[in-house]
Design an enzyme around this catalytic site. Structure first.
Site, PDB file in Angstrom:
ATOM      1  NE  ARG A 126      -2.278  -3.125   2.882  1.00  0.00           N
ATOM      2  CZ  ARG A 126      -3.566  -3.346   2.895  1.00  0.00           C
ATOM      3  NH1 ARG A 126      -4.390  -2.329   2.953  1.00  0.00           N
ATOM      4  NH2 ARG A 126      -4.041  -4.576   2.885  1.00  0.00           N
ATOM      5  CG  ASP A 175      -4.792   2.663   5.801  1.00  0.00           C
ATOM      6  OD1 ASP A 175      -5.036   3.880   5.686  1.00  0.00           O
ATOM      7  OD2 ASP A 175      -5.579   1.867   6.351  1.00  0.00           O
TER       8      ASP A 175
HETATM    9  P1  AMP Z   1      -9.499  -0.656   7.084  1.00  0.00           P
HETATM   10  O1  AMP Z   1      -9.381   0.789   6.748  1.00  0.00           O
HETATM   11  O2  AMP Z   1     -10.893  -1.114   7.409  1.00  0.00           O
HETATM   12  O3  AMP Z   1      -8.911  -1.495   6.001  1.00  0.00           O
HETATM   13  O4  AMP Z   1      -8.673  -0.943   8.419  1.00  0.00           O
HETATM   14  C1  AMP Z   1      -7.846  -0.008   9.074  1.00  0.00           C
HETATM   15  C2  AMP Z   1      -6.913  -0.676  10.041  1.00  0.00           C
HETATM   16  O5  AMP Z   1      -7.644  -1.279  11.116  1.00  0.00           O
HETATM   17  C3  AMP Z   1      -6.041  -1.770   9.459  1.00  0.00           C
HETATM   18  O6  AMP Z   1      -4.786  -1.685  10.065  1.00  0.00           O
HETATM   19  C4  AMP Z   1      -6.759  -3.030   9.867  1.00  0.00           C
HETATM   20  O7  AMP Z   1      -5.899  -4.134   9.920  1.00  0.00           O
HETATM   21  C5  AMP Z   1      -7.273  -2.653  11.234  1.00  0.00           C
HETATM   22  N1  AMP Z   1      -8.461  -3.443  11.645  1.00  0.00           N
HETATM   23  C6  AMP Z   1      -9.678  -3.385  11.083  1.00  0.00           C
HETATM   24  N2  AMP Z   1     -10.519  -4.251  11.705  1.00  0.00           N
HETATM   25  C7  AMP Z   1      -9.814  -4.890  12.663  1.00  0.00           C
HETATM   26  C8  AMP Z   1     -10.120  -5.887  13.632  1.00  0.00           C
HETATM   27  N3  AMP Z   1     -11.331  -6.430  13.730  1.00  0.00           N
HETATM   28  N4  AMP Z   1      -9.135  -6.286  14.449  1.00  0.00           N
HETATM   29  C9  AMP Z   1      -7.908  -5.753  14.356  1.00  0.00           C
HETATM   30  N5  AMP Z   1      -7.552  -4.802  13.467  1.00  0.00           N
HETATM   31  C10 AMP Z   1      -8.491  -4.364  12.623  1.00  0.00           C
HETATM   32 MG    MG Z   2      -7.325  -1.257   5.161  1.00  0.00          MG
END
Ligand code: AMP
Ligand code: MG
Length: 480
Positions: free
Chosen positions: A179, A248
């Site tokens: 990313r 990201d």
């Molecule tokens: P996203 O923008 O939804 O792709 O996620 C943002 C960040 O939150 C990333 O670093 C994901 O790995 C983390 N993340 C999202 N959901 C979870 C979860 N249920 N447990 C741990 N980390 C999470």
């Molecule tokens: Mg993400």
């Protein structure tokens, strides 16, 4: 037999990932398996259909069968820098080479906590898994660059969100999951070795035909700008709103990645927002190109140490590359929309014809997908399709008048196939499928999967219609 995976990511500087095994689940069950992708990847289809595969991808095999890693990245989330994100609920199992020699990373999404989980459970509910499986594979079917979905599992375990929901795991596949935020992570640590390693891997996976002697950071920046411009133009042409374009969630290969609160427009609105967390509309439909450019500028900043030893020279190099984004995006957008309308893209049809058309769709609240399909059916004199679409488009008179004035004389399509999709993954359909799956009924999922991803060309009104007022979904959720 279980596929033999390589582990290239562990050869990168150690700061970029951590070893981490999936956490076993109670009852892994592969309810969706993408056999054609499995075949491309050279996966043994008998093994893929057997319980051993569900255990392996469900994270329930013995620990020694995994050499998985959680990768590190940072990111600008809604404009705010977060230095420590990383795979919080994803794990890189390893890589596979397909028959054509392309390397693919195999990831599990929802396989349990990792060193980057920041207090989260590392799990996913079944809903987001289903949504990503269907939408990402449909995007692929429409030639939109995207991560792929090899399969989807239920875990037999609940996850706690605003309600208790069945857990799921997505098997995600892509040439890489690198990313913009991966580079930002290395840049924040002033780790030029890690930056150089990411540049090299990005070329290898996403720009493999680029001559090795010219694989510099500045060339990578130019290539990523170009791919991102094309990607956002393709989203635009399908009425797609990604919903959470944080850095990201931006791929260095210009893939659609991290399907969260994404959705397609039904009736068209320039400023449509679906995501419940996007309260200011930062990632609204018409803001996607400027946000992509903003993200690219943050990506360029992370590459500055590699662009030139002299900082101001590096900055002017980056600025120069970024100034091309707008014209590149416009060129892709114009060409794709000209194709959608059956026009010659060299004639400047976007400003003269397409933009007024989109304004008309907005004013008359016409369905984006059906309107383009209708104009195409008129041009092709496809009476059967015209009749079908007229039953679903109350705006038919306005659209027909527009077609007579702007398209009837000049538009023409290639003989084979339709250019504009008739059937898209409608939000209300996906929601219905998710609701059923949450009660253990996967028949609606399988039916929608076949309809969206199979070979069907017969459609009923029910299949292609937009949402009824009571089905209208104006908010989508990340489901994290
Ligand atoms: P996203 O923008 O939804 O792709 O996620 C943002 C960040 O939150 C990333 O670093 C994901 O790995 C983390 N993340 C999202 N959901 C979870 C979860 N249920 N447990 C741990 N980390 C999470
Ligand atoms: Mg993400």
């Amino acid at each position: 037999m279980q596929p033999l995976l390589a582990h290239n990511y562990s050869d990168l500087p150690a700061s970029l990932s951590s070893a981490c095994s999936p956490t076993p689940v109670k009852a892994p069950f592969l309810f969706a398996s993408n056999k054609s992708l499995a075949e491309t990847l050279g996966i043994d289809l008998d093994w893929f259909a057997a319980a051993d595969a569900a255990e392996f991808f469900g994270g329930s095999s013995a620990h020694e069968r995994y050499q998985s890693r959680a990768t590190a990245y940072a990111g600008f989330q809604f404009g705010q820098y977060n230095p420590q994100l990383g795979d919080g609920r994803a794990l890189l199992l390893g890589e596979l080479q397909d028959v054509a020699g392309q390397t693919w990373e195999i990831q599990l999404k929802g396989a349990g906590p990792t060193p980057f989980s920041r207090g989260g459970d590392g799990r996913s509910a079944i809903g987001p898994v289903i949504r990503e499986y269907l939408i990402s594979e449909w995007m692929h079917s429409q030639s939109v660059p995207t991560t792929r979905a090899l399969g989807a599992l239920t875990t037999g375990e609940p996850v706690v969100r605003d309600r208790i929901l069945p857990g799921g795991i997505l098997i995600r596949v892509a040439p890489s999951h690198i990313r913009f935020g991966s580079f930002q992570y290395a840049a924040a640590r002033q780790d030029n070795d890690a930056l150089n390693a990411l540049v090299a891997l990005s070329f290898e996976r996403h720009y493999p035909t680029h001559p090795p002697a010219h694989r510099t950071a500045s060339t990578l920046l130019e290539l990523v700008i170009d791919r991102t411009a094309e990607l956002v133009a393709r989203w635009f042409s399908l009425g797609f709103i990604h919903g959470v374009m944080n850095t990201d969630n931006m791929s260095v290969g210009g893939l659609t990645i991290d399907y969260g609160p994404c959705a397609f427009q039904d009736d068209f609105q320039w400023k449509r927002v679906f995501s419940s967390i996007d309260t200011r509309g930062r990632y609204r439909f018409d803001n996607q190109p400027p946000v992509a450019l903003w993200n690219l500028a943050r990506f360029a900043e992370s590459l500055l140490p590699l662009l030139d030893d002299n900082e101001s020279a590096a900055i002017s190099l980056a600025e120069q590359a970024l100034t091309n984004f707008e014209s590149q995006f416009n060129a892709y957008r114009d060409a794709i929309f000209a194709q959608k309308l059956g026009l010659d893209s060299t004639l400047g049809s976007y400003d003269r014809i397409c933009q007024p058309l989109l304004n008309l769709l907005q004013e008359s609240r016409a369905d984006f997908t059906l309107s383009f399909a209708y104009l195409e059916a008129l041009t092709r004199s496809n009476t059967e399709r015209v009749t079908l679409l007229e039953r679903l488009l109350p705006q038919q008179d306005k659209l027909k008048a527009f077609w007579r004035t702007h398209l009837a004389e000049d538009a023409a399509y290639p003989q084979t196939g339709a250019t504009n999709p008739l059937r898209i993954p409608r939000n209300h359909q996906i929601e219905q499928v998710i609701k059923a799956a949450e009660t253990g009924d996967f028949a609606p999922f399988s039916a929608l999967e076949r309809a969206l991803l199979g070979e069907t060309s017969e459609y009923s009104e029910e299949d292609i219609r937009g949402p009824k007022p009571q089905e209208w979904l104006n908010r989508t959720f990340c489901g994290t």
